[in-house]
Design an enzyme around this catalytic site. Structure first.
Site, PDB file in Angstrom:
ATOM      1  N   CYS A 136     -21.683   4.334  38.104  1.00  7.10           N
ATOM      2  CA  CYS A 136     -20.685   3.957  37.105  1.00  7.10           C
ATOM      3  C   CYS A 136     -19.322   3.740  37.766  1.00  7.10           C
ATOM      4  CB  CYS A 136     -20.589   5.041  36.026  1.00  7.10           C
ATOM      5  SG  CYS A 136     -19.357   4.669  34.769  1.00  7.10           S
ATOM      6  N   CYS A 139     -16.336   5.023  35.826  1.00  5.45           N
ATOM      7  CA  CYS A 139     -16.173   6.483  35.863  1.00  5.45           C
ATOM      8  C   CYS A 139     -15.585   6.930  37.206  1.00  5.45           C
ATOM      9  CB  CYS A 139     -17.518   7.205  35.719  1.00  5.45           C
ATOM     10  SG  CYS A 139     -18.605   6.559  34.469  1.00  5.45           S
ATOM     11  N   ASP A 140     -16.097   6.400  38.280  1.00  4.95           N
ATOM     12  CA  ASP A 140     -15.825   6.977  39.596  1.00  4.95           C
ATOM     13  C   ASP A 140     -14.997   6.093  40.536  1.00  4.95           C
ATOM     14  OD1 ASP A 140     -17.293   9.217  38.846  1.00  4.95           O
ATOM     15  OD2 ASP A 140     -19.173   8.322  39.486  1.00  4.95           O
TER      16      ASP A 140
END
Ligand code: NDP
Length: 315
Positions: A136, A139-140
């Protein structure tokens, strides 16, 4: 087989399931929630969550899910371990079998079983999970500012993630197994014309290496051809973007899904074509797949369930 009747059965324990549980619990519906295979859902495999509103300092994925769980428990939600193995939505109350051994009759059902990112199946993906391997970018990606990352995949998701990461990272490699991209024309152009993205066509990933996290990737170019070439590339982050599998299999005989398996709902509502059965979160969302959008749709599903119970004199 033992049978039990509930007003609302919530399946799945990601942000959608727990939010639906908080709302239905607070509405005194006494929901029962089954956690599923991955308690806490996909967020438990990310590192830090910095884009969930309300946490200015960020929060770990596991802590966020523990907090959501505790909040659901505060409103009396019964959280159980188990997998739905059989479904009968032919008439209300709907019948669902848990672990092949217990049957639940439910007046309403909220399906929030999520989606699972596809992985290549390499041992190194597990070895470096949360240590440089991610599925992701939104997300990261932030953790790779000014670093070098690789994205695997040639579809729209991979191209979107590569462009997103290129806004943060110093250099992005897109590892594509075919000699062409599968993504839409516009995404292909964006990727191919981006100064920070280099597309590695006809490349496959063999493994990853690094002492305390990912430091590089072992690649093979034109595998099986006369000019096949193995080499290593230094990277700091390795992002999978080869598609997701929505966890909808067991429901498919009863509810509509798209060609990939995402549950089709009525417009922007969580209503499926079965009255009283709602779908929330990633299992019904091929587009956004964010914790906050999942939580929002879990809230909508809970409100729909409450209205459905009320309209049918079941509250
Ligand atoms: P896709 O299935 O479209 O693409 C998956 C990509 O991963 C393909 O390039 C595929 O390669 C590659 N791949 C699959 N397995 C492997 C493997 N084992 N090793 C290496 N590469 C692999 O998935 P997406 O998630 O990209 O998209 C899903 C759907 O969602 C699509 O319909 C897409 O158009 C849509 N979407 C739309 C967006 C938008 O409109 N903004 C954004 C994101 C997705 P190969 O081509 O060789 O099979």
């Amino acid at each position: 087989m033992s049978t039990e009747r509930v007003k609302c059965l919530i399946i799945g324990s990601g942000p959608a399931g727990y939010t639906a549980a908080i709302y239905t619990g607070r509405a005194n519906i006494n929901p029962v929630l089954y956690e599923g295979i991955q308690p806490g859902g996909q967020l438990t495999i990310t590192t830090e969550v910095e884009n969930f509103p309300g946490y200015p300092e960020g929060i770990t994925g596991t802590q966020l899910m523990d907090d959501l769980r505790a909040q659901a428990e505060r409103f009396g939600v019964e959280i159980r371990t188990g997998i739905i193995t059989k479904v009968d939505f032919s008439e209300r109350p709907y019948k669902l079998t848990i672990d092949d051994e217990k049957e639940i009759e439910a007046e309403t059902v909220i399906i929030s079983t999520g989606a699972s990112a596809k992985y290549l199946g390499l041992d190194d993906e597990k070895k470096y999970a949360g240590m440089g391997v991610s599925a992701c970018a939104t997300c990261d990606g932030f953790f790779y500012r000014k670093k070098v990352v690789a994205v695997v995949g040639g579809g729209d998701t991979a191209c979107e993630e590569a462009v997103y990461l290129a806004g943060l990272a110093k250099q992005v490699y897109l590892i594509v197994r075919k000699p062409y991209l599968r993504a839409s024309q516009i995404m292909q152009e964006r990727v191919l014309n981006h100064p920070k993205i280099q597309v590695l066509f006809e490349h496959n990933t063999v493994g990853l290496f690094g002492e305390n996290g990912v430091e590089g990737v072992h690649l093979v170019k034109r595998k099986g051809e006369a000019d096949e070439e193995y080499y290593d590339l230094a990277i700091d982050g390795f992002f999978l973007a080869i598609g997701h599998n929505p966890n909808s299999e067991v429901f498919k005989p009863w509810i509509e899904t798209d060609e990939v398996g995402y549950i089709v709902t009525e417009g922007a509502t969580p209503r499926t074509r079965v009255p009283g059965v709602f779908a929330a979160g990633d299992v019904a969302d091929p587009h956004y797949r964010q914790a906050i959008t999942a939580a929002g749709s879990g809230c909508k599903a809970a409100i729909e369930a409450e209205r459905f119970l009320s309209a049918n004199g079941l509250l």
